[in-house]
Design an enzyme around this catalytic site. Structure first.
Site, short mmCIF file in Angstrom:
data_model
loop_
_atom_site.label_atom_id
_atom_site.label_comp_id
_atom_site.label_asym_id
_atom_site.label_seq_id
_atom_site.Cartn_x
_atom_site.Cartn_y
_atom_site.Cartn_z
N ARG A 25 118.71 -37.26 55.78
CA ARG A 25 119.20 -37.87 54.78
C ARG A 25 118.31 -38.45 53.76
NH1 ARG A 25 124.95 -39.43 54.87
NH2 ARG A 25 125.84 -37.84 56.17
N ARG A 29 121.77 -41.81 48.45
CA ARG A 29 122.37 -42.90 47.54
C ARG A 29 120.93 -43.98 47.78
NH1 ARG A 29 128.11 -44.16 49.71
NH2 ARG A 29 126.98 -43.02 51.40
N ARG A 38 123.82 -38.30 40.31
CA ARG A 38 125.54 -38.27 40.97
C ARG A 38 126.31 -38.84 39.77
NH1 ARG A 38 129.05 -39.61 45.66
NH2 ARG A 38 130.87 -38.81 44.76
N ASP A 75 126.03 -30.35 52.23
CA ASP A 75 126.86 -31.12 53.37
C ASP A 75 127.43 -30.30 54.15
OD1 ASP A 75 127.78 -33.78 53.77
OD2 ASP A 75 129.41 -32.88 54.40
N TYR A 151 136.01 -33.29 61.93
CA TYR A 151 136.20 -33.62 60.50
C TYR A 151 137.70 -32.97 60.19
CZ TYR A 151 132.15 -36.22 60.14
OH TYR A 151 131.24 -37.30 60.48
O1 1CP Z 1 118.88 -35.41 52.62
C1 1CP Z 1 119.74 -34.92 52.98
O2 1CP Z 1 119.75 -35.05 54.30
C2 1CP Z 1 120.98 -34.59 52.28
C3 1CP Z 1 121.77 -33.53 52.79
C4 1CP Z 1 122.87 -33.88 53.45
C5 1CP Z 1 122.97 -33.80 54.99
C6 1CP Z 1 122.05 -32.96 55.87
C7 1CP Z 1 123.86 -34.56 53.27
C8 1CP Z 1 124.33 -35.26 51.96
N1 1CP Z 1 124.88 -34.76 54.26
C9 1CP Z 1 124.06 -34.17 55.37
C10 1CP Z 1 124.64 -34.02 56.86
C11 1CP Z 1 126.11 -34.71 57.11
N2 1CP Z 1 127.15 -34.86 56.45
C12 1CP Z 1 126.33 -34.92 58.55
C13 1CP Z 1 125.30 -34.45 59.77
C14 1CP Z 1 123.98 -35.76 59.80
C15 1CP Z 1 124.48 -37.01 60.01
O3 1CP Z 1 125.09 -37.22 60.96
O4 1CP Z 1 124.34 -37.92 58.99
C16 1CP Z 1 127.59 -35.38 58.59
C17 1CP Z 1 128.33 -35.95 59.80
C18 1CP Z 1 127.96 -35.43 57.11
C19 1CP Z 1 129.71 -35.95 56.85
C20 1CP Z 1 129.29 -36.61 55.70
N3 1CP Z 1 129.23 -36.41 54.30
C21 1CP Z 1 129.43 -37.99 55.75
C22 1CP Z 1 129.60 -39.10 57.28
C23 1CP Z 1 130.89 -39.48 57.26
C24 1CP Z 1 130.94 -40.05 58.95
O5 1CP Z 1 131.83 -39.83 59.55
O6 1CP Z 1 130.01 -41.11 59.02
C25 1CP Z 1 129.30 -38.62 54.71
C26 1CP Z 1 129.17 -40.07 53.85
C27 1CP Z 1 129.24 -37.27 53.38
C28 1CP Z 1 128.88 -37.40 52.10
C29 1CP Z 1 127.47 -37.14 51.75
N4 1CP Z 1 126.69 -35.90 52.18
C30 1CP Z 1 125.36 -36.18 51.92
C31 1CP Z 1 125.61 -37.53 50.99
C32 1CP Z 1 124.02 -37.85 50.04
C33 1CP Z 1 126.69 -38.11 51.08
C34 1CP Z 1 126.91 -39.11 50.23
C35 1CP Z 1 127.70 -38.95 48.86
C36 1CP Z 1 127.82 -39.92 47.98
O7 1CP Z 1 128.59 -40.73 47.88
O8 1CP Z 1 126.74 -39.45 47.02
#
Ligand code: 1CP
Length: 347
Positions: A25, A29, A38, A75, A151
């Protein structure tokens, strides 16, 4: 001669002067430039599916901190979206999906249909490849089938994955149909990512630890083994990293049975345990507590050094034990990156 990419060198079993690093990540943010972009992009999915924006976001952390790898900005939930499920990302609430009904047949989910929706992601990879600084590797990724299924079935995040586990335990044949679709879709998606320039693949199995042993073998290890073997049929040399968060001692079986090159270890696994039990079989990536990156200073640095020391005898890629959180001060990421660039073992 092309400059070597330390991350690829290490994953290939070679030696480098310093330990390569990137952070899960690393785009997101906690970076003001991400929050600004964003705001202009509209929704999170608009950001992901607009290659000009997604290329920029992928490279934002590299410009600031010069990590050894960029990870595609996308994602894990684009797969359910590309399979036709409704997916939205709501500010402050996380992902919201129209939950699958285990009682109804899985109509309309077809792995071969994903490319139309996902073609902008492939354009992003091509764009990043063209702009990547020398020496920086490009990581593509997907969620592992079990994690993505949670999910899809729960309709979003969940503390206990009750519906998904009930389906898997109560109707394993029906649940296998969903896992098989996700294996096929992941292979399609990752092969297209490799064609578009991804040099390493990471599989995020964030919720592996919510399954006990026999179920974790069937629903986490088996599908990841299948994805790994199908990717390697087409690309025998592609390095694959798996991150089965919470797998505990099953990390060893996960590494042996899937045959991946490297295991991303979570915060709960002692680095010394990983050195003894995982490094003889596979590389290790990890595992600083992301909370220490929020705190910064000596607390962060001494723990980072301890992890580097513990894992210096084998293949190690430095990373966090889970993703960077939004409240992380970017200055702490800088401080840690500087430490990692200058650290050398005293051996
Ligand atoms: O730099 C990076 O890693 C960005 C790319 C990336 C990756 C590899 C994002 C962007 N998401 C992910 C993987 C991801 N997404 C995982 C596996 C890694 C982990 O465990 O953190 C999971 C479970 C998700 C699902 C997801 N998408 C969540 C988590 C929800 C939960 O159950 O806790 C969230 C909050 C998102 C949205 C998301 N994805 C990525 C970002 C930057 C965001 C936030 C969106 C925003 O509001 O801008």
């Amino acid at each position: 001669m092309l400059q070597e990419k330390p991350l690829l060198t290490v994953l290939g079993g070679g030696k480098t002067k310093r330990v390569p690093f990137w952070f899960m990540r690393q785009a997101g943010r906690y970076l003001p430039e991400y929050r600004a972009l964003r705001k202009n992009a509209g929704s999170f999915l608009d950001l992901v599916y607009t290659p000009d924006f997604a290329v920029d976001v992928t490279l934002q952390p590299i410009r600031r901190f010069a990590m050894d790898a960029a990870i595609l900005f996308s994602d894990i939930l684009v797969i359910p979206h590309a399979l036709g499920q409704k997916v939205a990302f709501e500010e402050g609430r996380g992902p919201v999906l129209e939950a699958l009904d285990p009682a109804a047949p899985l109509k309309g989910l077809n792995a071969a249909d994903i490319h139309e929706t996902l073609s902008p992601v492939y354009e992003t990879l091509k764009g990043v490849s063209a702009e990547l600084p020398e020496g920086v590797a490009l990581i593509g990724f997907a969620g592992a089938p079990w994690t993505v299924a949670t999910y899809m079935v729960e309709g979003g995040s969940s503390a206990d994955h009750a519906k998904t586990k009930s389906w898997a335990y109560g109707d394993p044949e029906g649940f296998q149909t969903l896992i098989d679709i996700l294996v096929d879709a992941s292979v399609e998606y990752l092969l297209a990512q490799i064609d578009a320039g991804a040099e390493v693949i990471q599989l995020f199995d964030t919720w592996a630890g919510s399954l006990p042993e026999p179920a974790q073998r069937r629903w986490c290890i088996e599908p990841v083994k299948e994805i790994t073997s199908r990717l390697r049929q087409a690309h025998p040399e592609i390095p694959i990293i798996a991150f089965p968060r919470g797998a505990g001692p099953l990390y060893v079986d996960y590494a042996v049975e899937t045959g991946v090159n490297c295991m991303g270890i979570d915060t709960s696994l002692p680095a010394r345990w990983a050195a003894e039990n995982i490094q003889p079989i596979a590389g290790v990536q990890g595992n600083l507590d992301p909370r220490l990156l929020v705190v910064g200073g000596e607390a962060m640095k001494s723990e980072a050094r301890a992890i580097l020391e513990a894992l210096k005898g084998g293949v190690h890629i430095f990373n966090l034990g889970h993703g960077i959180t939004p409240e992380t001060p970017p200055e702490h990421v800088e401080e840690l990156s500087d430490l990692l660039r200058s650290w050398t073992s005293d051996e």
